[in-house]
Design a protein around this motif. Structure first.
Motif, PDB file in Angstrom:
ATOM      1  N   GLU A 105       0.822  -1.214   0.000  1.00 10.18           N
ATOM      2  CA  GLU A 105       0.000   0.000   0.000  1.00 10.18           C
ATOM      3  C   GLU A 105       0.854   1.261   0.000  1.00 10.18           C
ATOM      4  O   GLU A 105       0.618   2.196  -0.775  1.00 10.18           O
ATOM      5  CB  GLU A 105      -0.942   0.000   1.213  1.00 10.18           C
ATOM      6  N   ALA A 106       1.869   1.292   0.857  1.00  5.41           N
ATOM      7  CA  ALA A 106       2.688   2.501   1.007  1.00  5.41           C
ATOM      8  C   ALA A 106       3.508   2.793  -0.250  1.00  5.41           C
ATOM      9  O   ALA A 106       3.724   3.952  -0.610  1.00  5.41           O
ATOM     10  CB  ALA A 106       3.612   2.360   2.217  1.00  5.41           C
ATOM     11  N   SER A 107       3.968   1.747  -0.919  1.00  2.00           N
ATOM     12  CA  SER A 107       4.821   1.923  -2.098  1.00  2.00           C
ATOM     13  C   SER A 107       4.020   2.099  -3.380  1.00  2.00           C
ATOM     14  O   SER A 107       4.538   2.599  -4.383  1.00  2.00           O
ATOM     15  CB  SER A 107       5.752   0.719  -2.259  1.00  2.00           C
ATOM     16  N   GLY A 108       2.772   1.659  -3.365  1.00  2.00           N
ATOM     17  CA  GLY A 108       1.992   1.641  -4.588  1.00  2.00           C
ATOM     18  C   GLY A 108       2.502   0.588  -5.565  1.00  2.00           C
ATOM     19  O   GLY A 108       2.179   0.621  -6.755  1.00  2.00           O
ATOM     20  N   ASN A 109       3.294  -0.347  -5.049  1.00  2.00           N
ATOM     21  CA  ASN A 109       3.926  -1.364  -5.896  1.00  2.00           C
ATOM     22  C   ASN A 109       3.711  -2.733  -5.253  1.00  2.00           C
ATOM     23  O   ASN A 109       4.611  -3.302  -4.640  1.00  2.00           O
ATOM     24  CB  ASN A 109       5.421  -1.048  -6.041  1.00  2.00           C
ATOM     25  N   ALA A 110       2.493  -3.250  -5.405  1.00  2.00           N
ATOM     26  CA  ALA A 110       2.138  -4.510  -4.764  1.00  2.00           C
ATOM     27  C   ALA A 110       2.965  -5.673  -5.308  1.00  2.00           C
ATOM     28  O   ALA A 110       3.298  -6.607  -4.574  1.00  2.00           O
ATOM     29  CB  ALA A 110       0.647  -4.787  -4.954  1.00  2.00           C
ATOM     30  N   ARG A 111       3.323  -5.590  -6.582  1.00  2.00           N
ATOM     31  CA  ARG A 111       4.097  -6.689  -7.163  1.00  2.00           C
ATOM     32  C   ARG A 111       5.454  -6.828  -6.471  1.00  2.00           C
ATOM     33  O   ARG A 111       5.899  -7.937  -6.152  1.00  2.00           O
ATOM     34  CB  ARG A 111       4.306  -6.482  -8.668  1.00  2.00           C
ATOM     35  N   TRP A 112       6.104  -5.686  -6.246  1.00  2.00           N
ATOM     36  CA  TRP A 112       7.394  -5.702  -5.553  1.00  2.00           C
ATOM     37  C   TRP A 112       7.264  -6.289  -4.155  1.00  2.00           C
ATOM     38  O   TRP A 112       8.060  -7.139  -3.742  1.00  2.00           O
ATOM     39  CB  TRP A 112       7.951  -4.272  -5.482  1.00  2.00           C
ATOM     40  N   ALA A 113       6.249  -5.844  -3.401  1.00  2.00           N
ATOM     41  CA  ALA A 113       6.078  -6.301  -2.024  1.00  2.00           C
ATOM     42  C   ALA A 113       5.883  -7.812  -1.961  1.00  2.00           C
ATOM     43  O   ALA A 113       6.537  -8.509  -1.168  1.00  2.00           O
ATOM     44  CB  ALA A 113       4.893  -5.584  -1.386  1.00  2.00           C
ATOM     45  N   TRP A 114       5.011  -8.351  -2.811  1.00  2.00           N
ATOM     46  CA  TRP A 114       4.749  -9.796  -2.779  1.00  2.00           C
ATOM     47  C   TRP A 114       5.904 -10.596  -3.361  1.00  2.00           C
ATOM     48  O   TRP A 114       6.154 -11.737  -2.953  1.00  2.00           O
ATOM     49  CB  TRP A 114       3.434 -10.101  -3.492  1.00  2.00           C
ATOM     50  N   ASP A 115       6.644 -10.008  -4.305  1.00  2.00           N
ATOM     51  CA  ASP A 115       7.841 -10.672  -4.809  1.00  2.00           C
ATOM     52  C   ASP A 115       8.869 -10.820  -3.694  1.00  2.00           C
ATOM     53  O   ASP A 115       9.498 -11.875  -3.543  1.00  2.00           O
ATOM     54  CB  ASP A 115       8.428  -9.875  -5.978  1.00  2.00           C
ATOM     55  N   CYS A 116       9.050  -9.764  -2.894  1.00  2.00           N
ATOM     56  CA  CYS A 116       9.979  -9.836  -1.758  1.00  2.00           C
ATOM     57  C   CYS A 116       9.548 -10.910  -0.766  1.00  2.00           C
ATOM     58  O   CYS A 116      10.387 -11.682  -0.268  1.00  2.00           O
ATOM     59  CB  CYS A 116      10.036  -8.485  -1.049  1.00  2.00           C
ATOM     60  N   TYR A 117       8.257 -10.970  -0.498  1.00  2.00           N
ATOM     61  CA  TYR A 117       7.770 -11.911   0.518  1.00  2.00           C
ATOM     62  C   TYR A 117       7.913 -13.355   0.054  1.00  2.00           C
ATOM     63  O   TYR A 117       8.384 -14.210   0.809  1.00  2.00           O
ATOM     64  CB  TYR A 117       6.320 -11.598   0.869  1.00  2.00           C
ATOM     65  N   ARG A 118       7.545 -13.635  -1.206  1.00  2.00           N
ATOM     66  CA  ARG A 118       7.657 -15.032  -1.670  1.00  2.00           C
ATOM     67  C   ARG A 118       9.124 -15.449  -1.720  1.00  2.00           C
ATOM     68  O   ARG A 118       9.464 -16.595  -1.431  1.00  2.00           O
ATOM     69  CB  ARG A 118       6.925 -15.211  -3.002  1.00  2.00           C
ATOM     70  N   ARG A 119      10.031 -14.504  -2.067  1.00  2.00           N
ATOM     71  CA  ARG A 119      11.457 -14.816  -2.062  1.00  2.00           C
ATOM     72  C   ARG A 119      11.934 -15.122  -0.638  1.00  2.00           C
ATOM     73  O   ARG A 119      12.709 -16.063  -0.411  1.00  2.00           O
ATOM     74  CB  ARG A 119      12.265 -13.650  -2.622  1.00  2.00           C
ATOM     75  N   PHE A 120      11.502 -14.304   0.310  1.00  8.71           N
ATOM     76  CA  PHE A 120      11.924 -14.498   1.688  1.00  8.71           C
ATOM     77  C   PHE A 120      11.452 -15.850   2.223  1.00  8.71           C
ATOM     78  O   PHE A 120      12.220 -16.590   2.843  1.00  8.71           O
ATOM     79  CB  PHE A 120      11.393 -13.366   2.574  1.00  8.71           C
ATOM     80  N   ILE A 121      10.188 -16.187   1.972  1.00  9.89           N
ATOM     81  CA  ILE A 121       9.666 -17.476   2.448  1.00  9.89           C
ATOM     82  C   ILE A 121      10.500 -18.618   1.878  1.00  9.89           C
ATOM     83  O   ILE A 121      10.885 -19.558   2.591  1.00  9.89           O
ATOM     84  CB  ILE A 121       8.188 -17.657   2.054  1.00  9.89           C
ATOM     85  N   GLN A 122      10.813 -18.525   0.590  1.00  8.52           N
ATOM     86  CA  GLN A 122      11.583 -19.587  -0.060  1.00  8.52           C
ATOM     87  C   GLN A 122      12.996 -19.691   0.513  1.00  8.52           C
ATOM     88  O   GLN A 122      13.469 -20.787   0.841  1.00  8.52           O
ATOM     89  CB  GLN A 122      11.643 -19.336  -1.564  1.00  8.52           C
ATOM     90  N   MET A 123      13.675 -18.554   0.660  1.00 11.26           N
ATOM     91  CA  MET A 123      15.056 -18.587   1.173  1.00 11.26           C
ATOM     92  C   MET A 123      15.111 -19.025   2.629  1.00 11.26           C
ATOM     93  O   MET A 123      15.969 -19.828   3.011  1.00 11.26           O
ATOM     94  CB  MET A 123      15.714 -17.212   1.005  1.00 11.26           C
ATOM     95  N   TYR A 124      14.201 -18.490   3.453  1.00 11.21           N
ATOM     96  CA  TYR A 124      14.204 -18.849   4.864  1.00 11.21           C
ATOM     97  C   TYR A 124      13.900 -20.343   5.036  1.00 11.21           C
ATOM     98  O   TYR A 124      14.543 -21.037   5.832  1.00 11.21           O
ATOM     99  CB  TYR A 124      13.177 -18.012   5.620  1.00 11.21           C
ATOM    100  N   SER A 125      12.928 -20.829   4.275  1.00 11.03           N
ATOM    101  CA  SER A 125      12.556 -22.247   4.368  1.00 11.03           C
ATOM    102  C   SER A 125      13.738 -23.133   3.989  1.00 11.03           C
ATOM    103  O   SER A 125      14.017 -24.138   4.654  1.00 11.03           O
ATOM    104  CB  SER A 125      11.374 -22.537   3.439  1.00 11.03           C
TER     105      SER A 125
END
Length: 326
Positions: free
Chosen positions: A123-143
């Protein structure tokens, strides 16, 4: 008796402290002292790694306390709050031994994200694709890195999503696609681990630091050390650094840069980069990187930062490469 110092801010170190801070940490500190625009952070020392193994693969309270004190200092530097959903501080966590061991140990990006924070970022960035891309990457790397859930399970989900959407590149997936993937990744995590993906930033951080220390003793690192005569007793440092994002769009990127051609030694900026990507995309071969134009030694276009590296630092190839890895 004075308490041992296990953690150094980048502002506290320099290039001579390689044995304690590792090559990456020492050079990040040196570049900080030169006034180069390095995203700030701190280094957990190689001695802390040795202590981790002496304590039965546990991070003792003293080390843990100094790590959390360093997070508070980083919050003051950045103006952001670790674990805060309104103004979150996200960090990368990387290994950094005193001897270069490329690709042997582990990295985690975008640490500090959870379901609430990612919605705020979108919401704050107006760039939802970036935010969810970061999150899916983080979940994958952390896992993969922390919980040792194999990459292949997540890669299969990505490939399935791309096939369903009729696209061939990860960058062609939409914000909604990536949000769906993040949910699938978390479900995969729960199925494999038997618990929900961690949402607490401090829990994420300590898990990541332990994982980097643990990676010093992983099979590929042990083989590399044996082949290159690197003593096991050296240990690795851990670098925790404010995130710089290369995946916010086509005007952002990530890459690897050298102040000389690593093959010929020719004096001039040399490197490769990807737009709208994060560091692992370059080294994983997910997409074909582009070459940075090669500038000869007399070019006036050669960057100020590149010339400062060459003038002040002996190991210029490694330190300038380190600077560009985010």
């Amino acid at each position: 008796m004075n308490m041992a110092k296990w953690v150094y801010m980048f502002t506290e170190g320099n290039a001579t402290m390689r044995n304690l801070l590792g090559g990456k940490g020492a050079n990040l500190a040196e570049m900080t002292s030169l006034g180069l625009p390095v995203p700030q952070g701190f280094t957990v020392t190689t001695e802390a790694c040795t202590q981790y193994y002496e304590d039965g693969r546990k991070i003792n309270d003293e080390i843990m306390s100094q790590i959390m004190d360093a997070i508070v200092k980083l919050e003051e530097i950045t103006g952001k709050k670790f674990g805060d959903k309104e103004n979150p501080l996200l960090v990368s966590v990387r290994s950094g031994a005193r001897a270069s061991m490329p690709g042997m140990m582990d990295t985690i990006l975008n640490l500090g994200l959870n379901e609430e924070v990612v919605e705020t970022l979108a919401e704050a960035s107006g760039n939802a694709r970036w935010a969810w891309d970061c999150y899916r990457r983080f979940i994958q790397m952390y896992s993969d890195v922390v919980m040792e859930v194999g990459k292949k399970y997540f890669e299969e989900l990505i490939d399935k999503m791309k096939e369903e959407k009729g696209v061939t590149q990860d960058v062609d997936l939409t914000a909604e696609d990536l949000k769906t993937l993040a949910g699938q990744f978390k479900a995969e995590y729960k199925e494999k681990i038997g618990a929900d993906f961690p949402s607490d930033a401090k829990e994420q951080l300590m898990g990541a630091v332990k994982a980097v220390f643990r990676s010093w003793d992983n099979p590929r690192a042990n083989v590399y050390r044996r082949d290159n005569d690197i003593p096991y007793s050296w240990g690795t440092a851990v670098n925790v650094q404010m995130m710089a994002f290369g995946n916010m769009g086509d005007d952002c990127g990530t890459g690897v840069a050298f102040t000389r051609d690593p093959a010929t030694g020719e004096n001039g900026l040399f490197g490769e980069f990807l737009t709208n990507a994060q560091g692992e995309d370059v080294v994983a071969g997910v997409r074909t990187p582009m070459h940075i134009p090669r500038w000869n030694r007399n070019s006036r276009k050669r960057s100020h930062s590149s010339k400062m590296c060459a003038k002040h630092l002996k190991h210029t190839t490694e330190i300038c490469r380190t600077w560009s890895l985010l």
